[in-house]
Write a protein that holds these residues in place. Structure first.
Motif, PDB file in Angstrom:
ATOM      1  N   UNK A 286      41.895  39.762  49.501  1.00  0.00           N
ATOM      2  CA  UNK A 286      40.881  40.507  49.417  1.00  0.00           C
ATOM      3  C   UNK A 286      39.943  40.668  48.007  1.00  0.00           C
ATOM      4  N   UNK A 287      39.198  39.814  48.511  1.00  0.00           N
ATOM      5  CA  UNK A 287      37.610  39.111  48.042  1.00  0.00           C
ATOM      6  C   UNK A 287      38.032  40.018  46.428  1.00  0.00           C
ATOM      7  N   UNK A 288      37.992  41.069  46.824  1.00  0.00           N
ATOM      8  CA  UNK A 288      36.919  42.608  45.830  1.00  0.00           C
ATOM      9  C   UNK A 288      38.058  42.510  44.836  1.00  0.00           C
ATOM     10  N   UNK A 289      38.712  41.848  44.413  1.00  0.00           N
ATOM     11  CA  UNK A 289      40.296  42.419  43.478  1.00  0.00           C
ATOM     12  C   UNK A 289      39.995  41.322  42.568  1.00  0.00           C
ATOM     13  N   UNK A 290      39.296  40.386  42.492  1.00  0.00           N
ATOM     14  CA  UNK A 290      38.635  39.398  41.909  1.00  0.00           C
ATOM     15  C   UNK A 290      37.209  39.131  40.969  1.00  0.00           C
ATOM     16  N   UNK A 291      36.688  40.338  40.139  1.00  0.00           N
ATOM     17  CA  UNK A 291      35.315  40.650  39.838  1.00  0.00           C
ATOM     18  C   UNK A 291      34.936  40.389  38.551  1.00  0.00           C
ATOM     19  N   UNK A 292      34.395  39.900  38.158  1.00  0.00           N
ATOM     20  CA  UNK A 292      33.552  40.641  36.614  1.00  0.00           C
ATOM     21  C   UNK A 292      33.932  41.354  36.187  1.00  0.00           C
ATOM     22  N   UNK A 293      34.052  41.831  34.977  1.00  0.00           N
ATOM     23  CA  UNK A 293      33.740  43.443  34.310  1.00  0.00           C
ATOM     24  C   UNK A 293      33.531  44.315  33.795  1.00  0.00           C
ATOM     25  N   UNK A 294      33.634  44.913  34.160  1.00  0.00           N
ATOM     26  CA  UNK A 294      31.947  46.172  34.814  1.00  0.00           C
ATOM     27  C   UNK A 294      31.286  46.444  33.280  1.00  0.00           C
ATOM     28  N   UNK A 295      30.850  46.818  33.437  1.00  0.00           N
ATOM     29  CA  UNK A 295      29.737  47.174  32.450  1.00  0.00           C
ATOM     30  C   UNK A 295      29.576  48.654  32.242  1.00  0.00           C
ATOM     31  N   UNK A 296      29.575  49.070  31.535  1.00  0.00           N
ATOM     32  CA  UNK A 296      29.277  50.839  31.191  1.00  0.00           C
ATOM     33  C   UNK A 296      27.958  50.970  30.499  1.00  0.00           C
ATOM     34  N   UNK A 297      27.666  51.986  30.763  1.00  0.00           N
ATOM     35  CA  UNK A 297      26.579  52.577  29.713  1.00  0.00           C
ATOM     36  C   UNK A 297      27.212  54.112  29.716  1.00  0.00           C
ATOM     37  N   UNK A 298      26.794  54.610  28.129  1.00  0.00           N
ATOM     38  CA  UNK A 298      28.245  55.325  27.480  1.00  0.00           C
ATOM     39  C   UNK A 298      27.875  56.686  27.065  1.00  0.00           C
TER      40      UNK A 298
END
Length: 271
Positions: A105-117
């Motif tokens: 499951x390659x989707x488990x390994x991602x760069x950190x998300x970025x949130x504009x909040x």
């Protein structure tokens, strides 16, 4: 000794009840059932005693190490570590095994998300029940206003928020994992782009109404960039399994009363 808190004896060595009582603070249990935490503590100390006995039997000589700035192991902790380093060894996973884990499951390994909040804060001390409840009532009302007019969120924040971000319409800018308190971040991980929290969110600072202005999911990382991380995790898992098996072997050959290392503690087993 009594039926609820029996003596703990491991291979003829009695563990003082005072030590078990002190250990119970590290274990949870349902209210009104102190035997649960006691049994968990007894099991933990039974394992520790078995390991210390084995370390001394093998003549383990481990020097105390620094585990943090100004923090050092106890002599017993050093002995246990030295034993496990000697007795529990696992092979580094092969590249083929690591790649197979990634491909699962390659989707488990991602760069950190970025949130504009953006958010609206109704400040309070959560430890003060009266102040907390009053602030929650106000935050609930503000949540209703925000959900009823999402485009008016900046104006509502500017007029009602107790945070300094009110001067910018409640905007906190771009956030990454680790930028906020854990309870706030946990909510961000579940919000979709443009969403506003349906209920106020309590943190150590008070109640928040949170709006996800924009969301950038982390990109899927190529195998080469995560290979070592996956290998480390696989090796750690293998080591934990091997350590568990080692303890089970020691327990199978031991004489233990006052603890049960064969089965997990169940609430129903303890009065």
């Amino acid at each position: 000794m009594n039926a609820l808190f029996p003596d703990l004896v491991v291979n003829g060595e009695t563990v003082p009840s005072a030590r078990i009582a002190a250990e119970t603070q590290n274990h949870d249990g349902p209210q009104g059932k102190p035997g649960v935490a006691w049994r968990k503590a007894a099991n933990a100390l039974a394992v520790r005693t078995l390991l210390l006995q084995e370390a001394r039997k093998r003549g383990i000589d481990a020097r105390v190490q620094e585990v943090g700035p100004g923090q050092f192991e106890t002599e017993e902790e050093a002995l246990v570590r030295g034993l496990l380093e000697q007795a529990v060894r696992v092979a580094r996973p092969t590249d083929a095994a690591v790649r197979a884990e990634w491909e699962r499951d390659p989707l488990r390994f991602r760069s950190p998300p970025l949130w504009e909040v953006s958010h609206i804060l109704v400040a309070c001390d959560p430890r003060d029940a009266e102040a907390r409840d009053a602030a929650q009532a106000r935050a609930t009302d503000l949540t209703g206003q925000a959900l009823g007019n999402p485009k008016g969120f900046p104006a509502l924040a500017a007029s009602a928020s107790d945070c300094g971000s009110k001067s910018s319409g409640g905007s906190l800018g771009q956030l990454s994992p680790g930028d906020t308190v854990p309870e706030f971040e946990a909510v961000l991980r579940g919000l979709t782009d443009g969403a506003i929290t349906a209920e106020p969110v309590l943190t150590r600072h008070g109640w928040h109404i949170i709006k996800m202005d924009a969301l950038a999911e982390g990109a899927v990382l190529p195998f080469a960039s995560v290979r070592d991380k996956i290998a480390d995790a696989m090796e750690k898992t293998s080591w934990a399994k091997a350590a568990k098996s080692f303890v089970e072997t020691l327990a199978a050959d031991a004489e233990i009363t006052g603890a049960d290392l064969r089965t997990p503690v169940r609430y129903a087993q303890v009065p």
